[in-house]
Design a protein around this motif. Structure first.
Motif, PDB file in Angstrom:
ATOM      1  N   VAL B  74       0.845  -1.205   0.000  1.00 34.66           N
ATOM      2  CA  VAL B  74       0.000   0.000   0.000  1.00 34.66           C
ATOM      3  C   VAL B  74       0.875   1.249   0.000  1.00 34.66           C
ATOM      4  N   ASN B  75       1.903   1.234   0.830  1.00 38.60           N
ATOM      5  CA  ASN B  75       2.808   2.386   0.884  1.00 38.60           C
ATOM      6  C   ASN B  75       3.525   2.603  -0.441  1.00 38.60           C
ATOM      7  N   VAL B  76       3.984   1.513  -1.031  1.00 42.49           N
ATOM      8  CA  VAL B  76       4.675   1.617  -2.324  1.00 42.49           C
ATOM      9  C   VAL B  76       3.730   2.195  -3.363  1.00 42.49           C
ATOM     10  N   ALA B  77       2.499   1.684  -3.395  1.00 38.44           N
ATOM     11  CA  ALA B  77       1.537   2.132  -4.408  1.00 38.44           C
ATOM     12  C   ALA B  77       1.161   3.599  -4.201  1.00 38.44           C
ATOM     13  N   LEU B  78       0.910   3.973  -2.949  1.00 39.49           N
ATOM     14  CA  LEU B  78       0.508   5.357  -2.701  1.00 39.49           C
ATOM     15  C   LEU B  78       1.687   6.316  -2.907  1.00 39.49           C
ATOM     16  N   ARG B  82       1.860   9.398  -5.490  1.00 38.80           N
ATOM     17  CA  ARG B  82       2.243  10.777  -5.145  1.00 38.80           C
ATOM     18  C   ARG B  82       3.393  11.251  -6.026  1.00 38.80           C
ATOM     19  N   ALA B  83       4.341  10.334  -6.273  1.00 34.77           N
ATOM     20  CA  ALA B  83       5.532  10.710  -7.039  1.00 34.77           C
ATOM     21  C   ALA B  83       5.175  11.081  -8.472  1.00 34.77           C
ATOM     22  N   THR B  84       4.231  10.409  -9.021  1.00 34.75           N
ATOM     23  CA  THR B  84       3.880  10.705 -10.411  1.00 34.75           C
ATOM     24  C   THR B  84       2.979  11.927 -10.508  1.00 34.75           C
ATOM     25  N   GLY B  85       2.566  12.444  -9.349  1.00 31.93           N
ATOM     26  CA  GLY B  85       1.812  13.681  -9.351  1.00 31.93           C
ATOM     27  C   GLY B  85       0.392  13.551  -9.860  1.00 31.93           C
ATOM     28  N   ARG B  86      -0.105  12.324  -9.876  1.00 31.53           N
ATOM     29  CA  ARG B  86      -1.472  12.176 -10.352  1.00 31.53           C
ATOM     30  C   ARG B  86      -2.443  12.721  -9.323  1.00 31.53           C
ATOM     31  N   ARG B  87      -3.538  13.172  -9.764  1.00 30.12           N
ATOM     32  CA  ARG B  87      -4.556  13.692  -8.873  1.00 30.12           C
ATOM     33  C   ARG B  87      -5.832  12.871  -9.035  1.00 30.12           C
ATOM     34  N   GLU B  88      -6.600  12.854  -7.974  1.00 30.76           N
ATOM     35  CA  GLU B  88      -7.780  11.997  -7.959  1.00 30.76           C
ATOM     36  C   GLU B  88      -8.676  12.192  -9.178  1.00 30.76           C
ATOM     37  N   ALA B  89      -8.871  13.429  -9.579  1.00 27.32           N
ATOM     38  CA  ALA B  89      -9.818  13.688 -10.655  1.00 27.32           C
ATOM     39  C   ALA B  89      -9.340  13.162 -11.996  1.00 27.32           C
ATOM     40  N   ARG B  90      -8.035  12.851 -12.069  1.00 23.44           N
ATOM     41  CA  ARG B  90      -7.502  12.438 -13.365  1.00 23.44           C
ATOM     42  C   ARG B  90      -7.555  10.934 -13.560  1.00 23.44           C
ATOM     43  N   ILE B  91      -7.982  10.220 -12.549  1.00 26.77           N
ATOM     44  CA  ILE B  91      -7.941   8.769 -12.651  1.00 26.77           C
ATOM     45  C   ILE B  91      -9.027   8.272 -13.590  1.00 26.77           C
ATOM     46  N   GLY B  92      -8.619   7.478 -14.539  1.00 27.97           N
ATOM     47  CA  GLY B  92      -9.567   6.948 -15.502  1.00 27.97           C
ATOM     48  C   GLY B  92      -9.755   5.459 -15.336  1.00 27.97           C
ATOM     49  N   PRO B 124      -8.006   7.636  -6.046  1.00 26.83           N
ATOM     50  CA  PRO B 124      -7.027   6.724  -5.445  1.00 26.83           C
ATOM     51  C   PRO B 124      -7.211   6.442  -3.955  1.00 26.83           C
ATOM     52  N   LYS B 125      -7.406   7.474  -3.143  1.00 24.17           N
ATOM     53  CA  LYS B 125      -7.507   7.217  -1.695  1.00 24.17           C
ATOM     54  C   LYS B 125      -8.780   6.446  -1.373  1.00 24.17           C
ATOM     55  N   ALA B 126      -9.873   6.832  -2.017  1.00 30.70           N
ATOM     56  CA  ALA B 126     -11.134   6.118  -1.787  1.00 30.70           C
ATOM     57  C   ALA B 126     -11.005   4.682  -2.264  1.00 30.70           C
ATOM     58  N   ARG B 127     -10.316   4.493  -3.386  1.00 27.78           N
ATOM     59  CA  ARG B 127     -10.120   3.143  -3.925  1.00 27.78           C
ATOM     60  C   ARG B 127      -9.310   2.286  -2.950  1.00 27.78           C
ATOM     61  N   ALA B 128      -8.235   2.875  -2.428  1.00 28.36           N
ATOM     62  CA  ALA B 128      -7.379   2.121  -1.504  1.00 28.36           C
ATOM     63  C   ALA B 128      -8.162   1.713  -0.258  1.00 28.36           C
ATOM     64  N   SER B 154     -10.408   7.556   6.957  1.00 28.32           N
ATOM     65  CA  SER B 154     -10.643   6.241   6.342  1.00 28.32           C
ATOM     66  C   SER B 154     -12.150   5.985   6.240  1.00 28.32           C
ATOM     67  N   LYS B 155     -12.874   6.291   7.301  1.00 30.32           N
ATOM     68  CA  LYS B 155     -14.329   6.090   7.285  1.00 30.32           C
ATOM     69  C   LYS B 155     -14.984   6.978   6.227  1.00 30.32           C
ATOM     70  N   THR B 156     -14.521   8.225   6.159  1.00 33.45           N
ATOM     71  CA  THR B 156     -15.091   9.157   5.179  1.00 33.45           C
ATOM     72  C   THR B 156     -14.836   8.675   3.757  1.00 33.45           C
ATOM     73  N   GLN B 157     -13.609   8.201   3.518  1.00 35.19           N
ATOM     74  CA  GLN B 157     -13.263   7.726   2.176  1.00 35.19           C
ATOM     75  C   GLN B 157     -14.064   6.480   1.803  1.00 35.19           C
ATOM     76  N   LEU B 158     -14.309   5.624   2.793  1.00 33.96           N
ATOM     77  CA  LEU B 158     -15.104   4.414   2.510  1.00 33.96           C
ATOM     78  C   LEU B 158     -16.537   4.799   2.158  1.00 33.96           C
ATOM     79  N   PHE B 159     -17.079   5.726   2.932  1.00 30.19           N
ATOM     80  CA  PHE B 159     -18.440   6.223   2.692  1.00 30.19           C
ATOM     81  C   PHE B 159     -18.540   6.761   1.255  1.00 30.19           C
ATOM     82  N   ARG B 160     -17.535   7.526   0.884  1.00 30.61           N
ATOM     83  CA  ARG B 160     -17.509   8.132  -0.456  1.00 30.61           C
ATOM     84  C   ARG B 160     -17.368   7.055  -1.537  1.00 30.61           C
ATOM     85  N   ALA B 161     -16.435   6.118  -1.299  1.00 27.94           N
ATOM     86  CA  ALA B 161     -16.175   5.073  -2.303  1.00 27.94           C
ATOM     87  C   ALA B 161     -17.428   4.237  -2.555  1.00 27.94           C
TER      88      ALA B 161
END
Lengths: 213, 171
Positions: B74-78, B82-92, B124-128, B154-161
């Motif tokens: 999880v740490n490696v993936a997140l 972050r390193a690639t600078g992707r933002r949540e809205a850009r995830i396809g 990404p965060k909601a997905r994780a 974490s609870k908020t992200q789960l609710f959203r996901a």
């Protein structure tokens, strides 16, 4: 209960985290609100689908050779194997750079073995499409060169024993390669091939250390 | 000494390979869903096991090895995200949906969109958090520790996901 409150409690309701009174309120709301009832059914479907997802997926290819080639050595542990790995990893890294140049690969893989410690003709060939196999070959070649340079410091009986064992391992490598070429997806064959390569590197590593002692 | 964890901790790569073979399927599944791309997932798996090898001498067995490895993945993936600078809205959607297993596709006739595709479309965060909680069964406290977010987040992200998935799957 409002629809908004229903939605706020829905997750806890589906996970069984509400008190009996709260559960009753949720059920009463669903009985009179078809939209919230539908939302609850849809959410239950989401959770069921999540639970049904496979938690394990086999990668489309064996990732271990690439991982093994990148493992940093642990200093001062695990006896001779760590010495082998500490020696092999930088050699493999150097080899990885070399194999990016096709001409270099062709030269290295086709050149005749230098006189001295004899290696069987099967050793320099690599399985097409397996970069790790080429890296093992190149790493072994480097050790073989070191060994040839220090060969005169070894007793003839030691050289004979080394040659005999290297010939056996090379035969095993050649056999594994032939089988792997016929069945490239066979993970067991790959494991056999990498194992034979590691044995060869281990033996070469021990021998080169003998030339220095 | 027959325990592969102990032997791997001592620097035995063959023992570490035993651990790799025992866990690669789950780590690959997680990385594939987190990355949404098979090629990237392979890179994440490799980085996860390299990181695990480096950190293994510090593994004290306070959690199961699989959980410890999951945390690293999880740490490696997140971190990579972050390193690639992707933002949540850009995830396809996933680059290659066919790489995801047919068994992961919902059999529920009411769920029209493929579940894997829907997960890949989450931020990404909601997905994780969704993957760790609803697919893998971790608790919010564990997820908070794994991902470095607050338990409430974490609870908020789960609710959203879950609501994003419900919306996607019921279209």
């Amino acid at each position: 209960m409002t629809c908004e409150q229903f939605d706020q409690w829905l997750d806890a309701y589906l996970e069984g985290g509400l008190t009996p009174t709260q559960q009753g309120a949720m059920q009463a709301h669903m009985a009179e609100c078809t939209l919230c009832h539908a939302h609850a059914s849809e959410m239950q479907a989401v959770l069921s689908a999540a639970t049904a997802l496979p938690r394990s997926i086999v990668p489309p290819r064996d990732l271990w050779p690439d991982i093994a080639a990148r493992l940093p050595a642990r200093r001062g542990v695990h006896g001779s194997r760590s010495v082998l790995w500490s020696r092999w990893v930088p050699l493999a890294a150097a080899a990885a750079v070399l194999i990016t140049v096709t001409a270099t690969i062709t030269y290295r893989l086709s050149r005749p073995a230098a006189p001295g410690l004899v290696l069987t003709a099967t050793a320099p060939r690599a399985v097409a499409g397996f970069a790790a196999d080429r890296e093992y070959v190149l790493a072994a070649e480097d050790l073989e060169r070191v060994l040839r340079e220090g060969r005169e410091r070894l007793a003839p009986s030691t050289v004979e024993l080394l040659e005999r064992n290297l010939a056996l391992i090379d035969a095993a490598i050649a056999e594994a390669r032939t089988a792997l070429e016929a069945d490239p997806a066979n993970a067991d064959l790959r494991a056999l091939l990498w194992g034979a390569h590691r044995q060869k590197l281990d033996l070469l590593d021990r021998a080169t250390r003998l030339t220095r002692s | 000494m027959s325990d592969p964890i102990e032997r791997a901790r001592e620097g035995d790569p063959d023992a570490f390979r035993v651990l790799y073979e025992g866990h690669v399927g789950r780590i690959y599944a997680l990385c594939l869903r987190l990355a949404g791309d098979p090629g990237k997932a392979e890179e994440l798996v490799q980085d996860t096991f390299i990181r695990a090898w480096e950190k293994l001498p510090g593994f004290r067995g306070e959690s199961a090895f699989g959980t410890w490895l999951f945390r690293i993945a999880v740490n490696v993936a997140l971190s990579e995200r972050r390193a690639t600078g992707r933002r949540e809205a850009r995830i396809g959607p996933v680059a290659d949906p066919e790489a995801l297993p047919a068994a992961g596709r919902s059999a529920d006739p009411g769920v029209r969109l493929d579940m894997e595709d829907a997960i890949a479309g989450l931020p990404p965060k909601a997905r994780a958090v969704f993957l760790l909680y609803d697919v893998e069964g971790y608790q919010h406290a564990e997820i908070a520790e794994m991902t470095g977010i607050a338990e409430g987040t974490s609870k908020t992200q789960l609710f959203r996901a879950r609501r994003l998935l419900r919306e996607a799957l019921s279209r």
